[in-house]
Design a protein around this motif. Structure first.
Motif, short mmCIF file in Angstrom:
data_model
loop_
_atom_site.label_atom_id
_atom_site.label_comp_id
_atom_site.label_asym_id
_atom_site.label_seq_id
_atom_site.Cartn_x
_atom_site.Cartn_y
_atom_site.Cartn_z
N LYS A 37 0.75 -1.05 0.00
CA LYS A 37 -0.10 -0.05 0.05
C LYS A 37 0.92 1.20 -0.09
O LYS A 37 0.58 2.16 -0.70
N HIS A 57 2.01 1.53 -3.77
CA HIS A 57 0.97 1.86 -4.56
C HIS A 57 -0.40 2.40 -3.76
O HIS A 57 -1.21 1.74 -3.66
N PRO A 58 -0.39 3.61 -3.19
CA PRO A 58 -1.30 3.81 -2.46
C PRO A 58 -2.49 4.33 -3.08
O PRO A 58 -3.52 4.23 -2.33
N ASP A 59 -2.63 4.08 -4.41
CA ASP A 59 -3.85 4.36 -5.08
C ASP A 59 -4.59 3.34 -5.62
O ASP A 59 -5.76 2.90 -6.18
N ARG A 60 -4.07 2.09 -5.13
CA ARG A 60 -4.44 0.67 -5.64
C ARG A 60 -5.08 -0.04 -4.26
O ARG A 60 -4.72 0.27 -3.18
N THR A 61 -6.05 -0.76 -4.65
CA THR A 61 -6.82 -1.62 -3.50
C THR A 61 -5.63 -2.71 -3.24
O THR A 61 -5.21 -3.50 -3.96
N GLY A 89 -11.04 4.60 4.02
CA GLY A 89 -9.93 5.08 3.83
C GLY A 89 -8.99 4.96 4.78
O GLY A 89 -8.00 5.88 4.92
#
Length: 554
Positions: free
Chosen positions: A422, A425-429, A522
């Motif tokens: 995470k 890749h903070p924008d990915r689930t 979030g």
């Protein structure tokens, strides 16, 4: 050049090697390194236990292909970190662990937390060294990054005596390392194609280190125009889009019995990058190391691997991505394997049909729902346990580096790995699957996730036991339950106590709403699934397993 203390020299060298993030648990033995990181621009992710830090570093290396970096203190810090090093070694992941060390003039007196790291880590990593001269820091660090990435990648350990690290030196930096890659020759590719053309029942097995999204695309192109079936080793299911008609499943723990038979029936194996070991061969039972009875083409980045257990007919020491790209460019097919491949694909799809488990929460339905609704770039992590078999069997990985899991079978890995994923890749689930026993090995890293803003979703599969061990126990000593039952907290409440959110699911039909809530929160979120006591694996209940054990013991 300018006078710098060792910690600054170290941090500057890490920047040159492209390091942007390290994972650590602080210790007084490497204060100078912490000072060097202070203004470096390198993110220091402070963890709660060294095992978690080393697993995060390993997951970072697995995701990026660049060495994951961790800092731990001497003695108990280093021994705690060994779990992540073992994962990195068995999974061929590039990693560098820096360990604080006692002062040089205290050696060999059994000083406070003294450990001989060359002896302790010698059989566990690719290389271990202790740096005695401050001016040689760039040399050692450069070599560590080169070794961690060359041939078969793996972990490296550098011990840093505290007085060496705090001393000053006027020394030049080393440039970014250039790692040698073996490339396949035109003749190599031609021989592979020629041998393929003579096969009636070929099987491609693609795995190991050195892959990329482009390599995965090239593999799909190669398999497509050759109409070849492709299997993957344990927990390498994201190397080929699982929707591809050429994808036929994974040769892992609890593999599809039909795929196991395909492996035995194949007359040619083209192994690209993978090790042919005990998991892939079901404890060497599917392929006899003395006489495997088929043509074996084995390519691996390290020349030491082909022939390590199984004798190949053609051995190649080369970069897997380069070989797949060259094979994909060959052109039209050289054989006729459409029916063979279609049959193997049909067996994979039949294996994915959910087999109903007992109780109100059905893991097969939960994972199947996720496979249908998750974005294609969602990252799934897990540790070890029978719960992971549901992911292996029912999920479809559709893009490269969406599966982050230990081929070494290390419990506790999934949650630290999800934090590393995470952060990268903070924008990915990012979803972590963890059993109740697996999660409790590293759940203290919830504090790390909250502190650093890693909003992962943890799905805790709670069956109140060490399920895998219980399964083997019931098969071997049916009804004699010893050491496999565990007491659990309220996992949802525990997540809330750390500052995250938590939900408990006791019916399958409530999972979708719970997952949507978790996505919208979030923040770190835990969804606890309460399973029926009878749920033991994808194929057997507790009662069925015990009955089988009783039958075998008669």
């Amino acid at each position: 050049m300018a006078i710098r203390h060792g910690g600054t020299i170290l941090a500057d060298q890490l920047k040159i090697q492209g390091v942007t993030r390290v994972f650590s648990v602080p210790g007084e033995s490497f204060l100078a390194a912490l000072d060097g990181l202070y203004e470096s621009g390198i993110q220091n992710v402070v963890c709660r236990q060294e095992g978690g830090a080393s697993m995060m570093a390993e997951a970072h290396g697995k995701l990026t292909g660049c060495p994951g970096v961790a800092f731990v203190t001497r003695g108990p810090g280093a021994t705690n970190a060994s779990s992540g090093l073992h994962v990195a070694m068995q999974d061929s992941t590039p990693m560098v662990l820096f360990v604080g060390q006692i002062a040089r003039d205290h050696r060999d007196r059994e000083a406070f937390q003294e450990v001989d790291y060359r002896q302790f880590f010698g059989g566990l990593v690719k290389w271990v060294a202790e740096i005695d001269q401050t001016e040689r820091l760039p040399e050692y660090i450069s070599r560590a990054f080169q070794i961690a990435q060359s041939g078969r990648p793996g972990p490296v350990v550098l011990a840093l005596p505290e007085d060496m690290l705090s001393a000053v030196a006027d020394v030049a930096d080393r440039p970014e390392v250039q790692v040698a890659r073996g490339m396949p020759s035109t003749d190599d590719v031609a021989r592979v194609i020629d041998m393929l053309g003579q096969a009636k029942r070929p099987l491609v097995i693609a795995g190991g280190p050195g892959w990329s999204a482009q390599a995965a695309a090239d593999l799909e192109r190669f398999a497509g125009h050759m109409e070849l079936p492709v299997a993957v080793p344990f927990r390498r299911q994201d190397y080929l889009n699982n929707d591809s008609p050429n994808y036929v499943g994974d040769l892992g723990v609890g593999m599809n019995p039909a795929l196991a038979k395909r492996l035995q029936a194949a007359d040619l194996l083209l192994v690209i990058g993978a090790r042919v070991g005990d998991i892939l061969t079901n404890g060497y039972a599917l392929l006899d190391p003395a006489d495997h009875g088929k043509t074996l083409i084995h390519s691996h980045p390290s020349p030491d691997e082909p022939g390590h257990v199984y004798a190949p007919d053609l051995a190649l020491a080369c970069n897997s991505a380069a070989l797949v790209a060259a094979l994909a460019d060959v052109g039209p097919q050289v054989g006729s394997w459409a029916d063979w491949t279609a049959q193997a694909r049909a067996e994979y799809e039949a294996w994915q049909e959910p087999k109903q488990t007992p109780g109100l929460v059905k893991m097969e339905q939960v994972v199947s729902w996720l496979a249908e609704h998750l974005p294609q770039d969602a990252i799934l992590t897990n540790g070890a346990g029978n719960y992971a078999a549901f992911v292996h069997r029912y999920h479809r990985f559709r893009s490269y580096k969406t599966q982050v899991a230990p081929t070494s079978g290390s419990m506790g890995y999934g949650f630290p790995a999800s934090i590393a994923a995470k952060l990268e890749h903070p924008d990915r689930t990012v979803i972590c699957f963890a059993g109740d026993g697996c999660f409790q090995m590293t759940c203290n890293e919830m504090s790390t996730a909250i502190q650093h803003g890693a909003a992962v979703i943890v799905i805790v599969v709670n069956n109140g036991k060490y399920g895998t061990i219980r399964m083997h126990q019931e098969k071997t000593y049916p009804g004699r339950v010893s050491g496999t039952m565990i007491a659990n907290p309220d996992f949802a409440a525990l997540a809330r106590a750390y500052g995250g959110t938590g939900q408990t699911v006791t019916r399958t039909e409530d999972f979708a709403a719970a997952f949507e809530t978790a996505q919208n929160d979030g923040v770190l979120s835990v969804i606890e699934l309460r399973l029926d006591d009878e749920v033991l694996s994808t194929g057997m209940t507790l009662s069925e397993t015990r009955a089988l054990g009783e039958q075998d013991s008669k």
